[in-house]
Design a protein around this motif. Structure first.
Motif, short mmCIF file in Angstrom:
data_model
loop_
_atom_site.label_atom_id
_atom_site.label_comp_id
_atom_site.label_asym_id
_atom_site.label_seq_id
_atom_site.Cartn_x
_atom_site.Cartn_y
_atom_site.Cartn_z
N THR A 1 1.01 -1.04 0.05
CA THR A 1 -0.14 0.09 0.13
C THR A 1 0.73 1.16 -0.15
O THR A 1 0.43 2.42 -0.30
CB THR A 1 -0.82 0.03 1.30
OG1 THR A 1 -0.23 -0.06 2.42
CG2 THR A 1 -1.95 -1.03 1.34
N LYS A 2 2.08 1.17 0.18
CA LYS A 2 3.09 2.35 0.27
C LYS A 2 3.20 2.96 -1.02
O LYS A 2 3.43 2.29 -2.17
CB LYS A 2 4.47 1.96 0.79
CG LYS A 2 5.39 3.09 1.19
CD LYS A 2 6.41 2.68 1.93
CE LYS A 2 7.61 3.82 2.43
NZ LYS A 2 8.51 3.45 3.05
N LYS A 3 2.90 4.21 -1.26
CA LYS A 3 3.00 5.09 -2.26
C LYS A 3 4.08 6.16 -2.28
O LYS A 3 3.96 6.92 -1.08
CB LYS A 3 1.56 5.42 -2.87
CG LYS A 3 0.57 4.43 -3.25
CD LYS A 3 0.90 3.55 -4.30
CE LYS A 3 -0.21 2.44 -4.52
NZ LYS A 3 -0.54 1.38 -3.56
N THR A 4 4.81 6.39 -3.41
CA THR A 4 5.55 7.76 -3.26
C THR A 4 4.74 9.14 -3.81
O THR A 4 3.47 8.72 -4.08
CB THR A 4 6.80 7.50 -4.43
OG1 THR A 4 6.06 7.42 -5.84
CG2 THR A 4 7.49 6.32 -4.21
N PHE A 5 5.17 10.05 -3.60
CA PHE A 5 4.44 11.15 -3.76
C PHE A 5 4.11 11.07 -5.46
O PHE A 5 2.85 11.63 -5.62
CB PHE A 5 5.36 12.46 -3.65
CG PHE A 5 4.62 13.89 -4.07
CD1 PHE A 5 3.31 14.35 -3.21
CD2 PHE A 5 4.78 14.34 -5.24
CE1 PHE A 5 2.67 15.62 -3.90
CE2 PHE A 5 4.14 15.41 -5.83
CZ PHE A 5 3.11 16.11 -4.83
#
Length: 431
Positions: free
Chosen positions: A17-21
């Motif tokens: 679920t981790k997303k960059t900007f």
């Protein structure tokens, strides 16, 4: 939104679920860009001629690509999102092969698109538009395009696609009849015959289509499962908090099948070894009617993600796109982008359609009726209903842009009133 989700890292459906900007910005742009398009339609004075080009060109590209790839065997079946499985036969095979209740899905087609429901939403959105243009301009090719559009919706053979083709065609035909009576015009025989011919040809293909056998099989039409009473009774008391983790894991592994849970859910989507409490409580505490289909299960998983993340602003800003999709766009947007996302990306369309319906009713009392506005309301209303009930509608930027075009034309009607409507209608060729 990006700040709220930047440290959130949970594996769902084998995706973090981790997303960059940049990833967050790209995902949001799929909803934000269409809202900008909606506003530009009004600001740039987008008129009937421009709208006509966009609608017809989009329809031609989508329908021809699906029909041609189907005929040469390069297309994919409608079911199993993103699969590369080819149909067992083309549309010609409907009249030759032995399609039955068990193999009907092997004769569906979504062309080269990822999702059958997405294709259905796109073509359903534009069907009232292309039918309106065909009726107004009285061109045989345009009626042919509308038939081809309905045929492709039949090839997709989802409930949304087939019901959309039938219901939208019938309603547009009734709108045309009402417009003729309301304005006391003589019934145009060419338009009437063309509409009847489109309906007859569609009915002929419908009788041999995979959807007929889908209905006979009952798949997708009866989801009334009943939990075995013996198993339900045996679960009483199993929610004692003193039970050790190992017992819960064993309980889930031994009993998930009896709760109508796919193994894919407890292993791939939301691993029961990592989310043991969720699945144990799911089986022992949640009423069956609240979890009796995959959509409800996915929504419960998303809700558990929010609870585990525990952020102050999760309900307002969302937790970002997760690897589980509840097949209901309104719910997906809420969990992904929160209440603010709903306000920014959904409320504008809802307000526009409500205002347009009110305006149409007011004009009826003033003895005025605009067929184009009515068809646009029908198109936007159907696609919003599809997004709410079926999903896979408002998750693609290309579809959202066309939704925004339709909504933008309606907003233009609302803001510029009679002068704008007169201008648009006058640009349509009348007999």
């Amino acid at each position: 939104h990006s700040l709220n989700v930047k440290d959130f890292d949970v594996i769902v459906n084998e995706i973090s679920t981790k997303k960059t900007f940049i990833q967050s910005a790209f995902n949001i742009s799929e909803f934000l860009v269409p809202i900008c398009v909606l506003l530009f339609v009004v600001i740039l004075d987008f008129d009937y001629k421009h709208f006509r080009i966009a609608a017809i060109l989009g329809t031609v590209i989508a329908t021809l690509s699906i029909v041609l790839t189907n005929l040469i065997g390069l297309d994919f079946i409608s079911y199993n999102y993103g699969s590369t499985e080819h149909p067992s036969g083309s549309i010609v095979s409907w009249f030759i092969d032995s399609i039955n209740e068990t193999n009907w899905h092997e004769y569906t087609s979504r062309g080269l698109f990822d999702s059958g429901n997405a294709v259905a939403a796109f073509l359903s959105l534009l069907l009232p538009v292309t039918l309106f243009i065909a009726i107004k301009e009285r061109k045989t090719l345009l009626f042919g395009l509308s038939f081809l559009q309905m045929l492709v919706l039949l090839m997709v053979s989802t409930r949304i696609s087939v019901f959309g083709a039938v219901v939208l065609f019938v309603i547009v035909a009734l709108i045309f009849l009402f417009d003729t009576i309301f304005h006391k015009k003589k019934l145009d025989l060419k338009k009437s015959i063309s509409l009847v011919l489109v309906l007859v040809l569609f009915a002929a293909f419908f009788c041999f289509s995979p959807f007929v056998f889908r209905v006979k099989s009952g798949e997708g039409f009866d989801n009334n499962f009943a939990l075995n009473d013996t198993i339900k009774n045996n679960m009483q008391g199993e929610d004692d908090p003193d039970y050790v983790e190992e017992y819960k894991i064993a309980f889930i592994k031994d009993n998930y099948y009896y709760h109508y849970i796919s193994e894919e859910f407890i292993t791939k989507y939301y691993d029961y070894n990592e989310h043991t409490d969720f699945w144990f409580d799911f089986m022992t505490k949640i009423d069956f009617e609240k979890r009796d289909n995959s959509r409800k299960i996915k929504a419960l998983i998303l809700d558990d993600l929010i609870e585990n993340k525990g952020g102050t602003f999760d309900r307002w800003l969302g937790i970002g796109e997760a690897g589980v999709y509840p097949e209901m766009d309104f719910i997906a947007i809420y969990y992904s982008y929160g209440i603010i996302g709903i306000i920014l990306f959904l409320v504008p369309y809802i307000l526009i359609i409500i205002a347009a319906i009110i305006k149409l009713l007011i004009e009826l009392f003033k003895k005025k009726f605009d067929m184009m506005s009515c068809c646009l309301v029908l198109a936007l209303g159907f696609v919003l209903a599809s997004a709410f009930y079926a999903g896979n509608t408002m998750v693609y930027a290309n579809i959202n842009i066309f939704i925004a075009l339709v909504a933008g034309m309606l907003l233009s009607f609302l803001l510029k009133g009679k002068e704008k409507q007169t201008k648009i209608v006058s640009e349509v060729k009348e007999e």
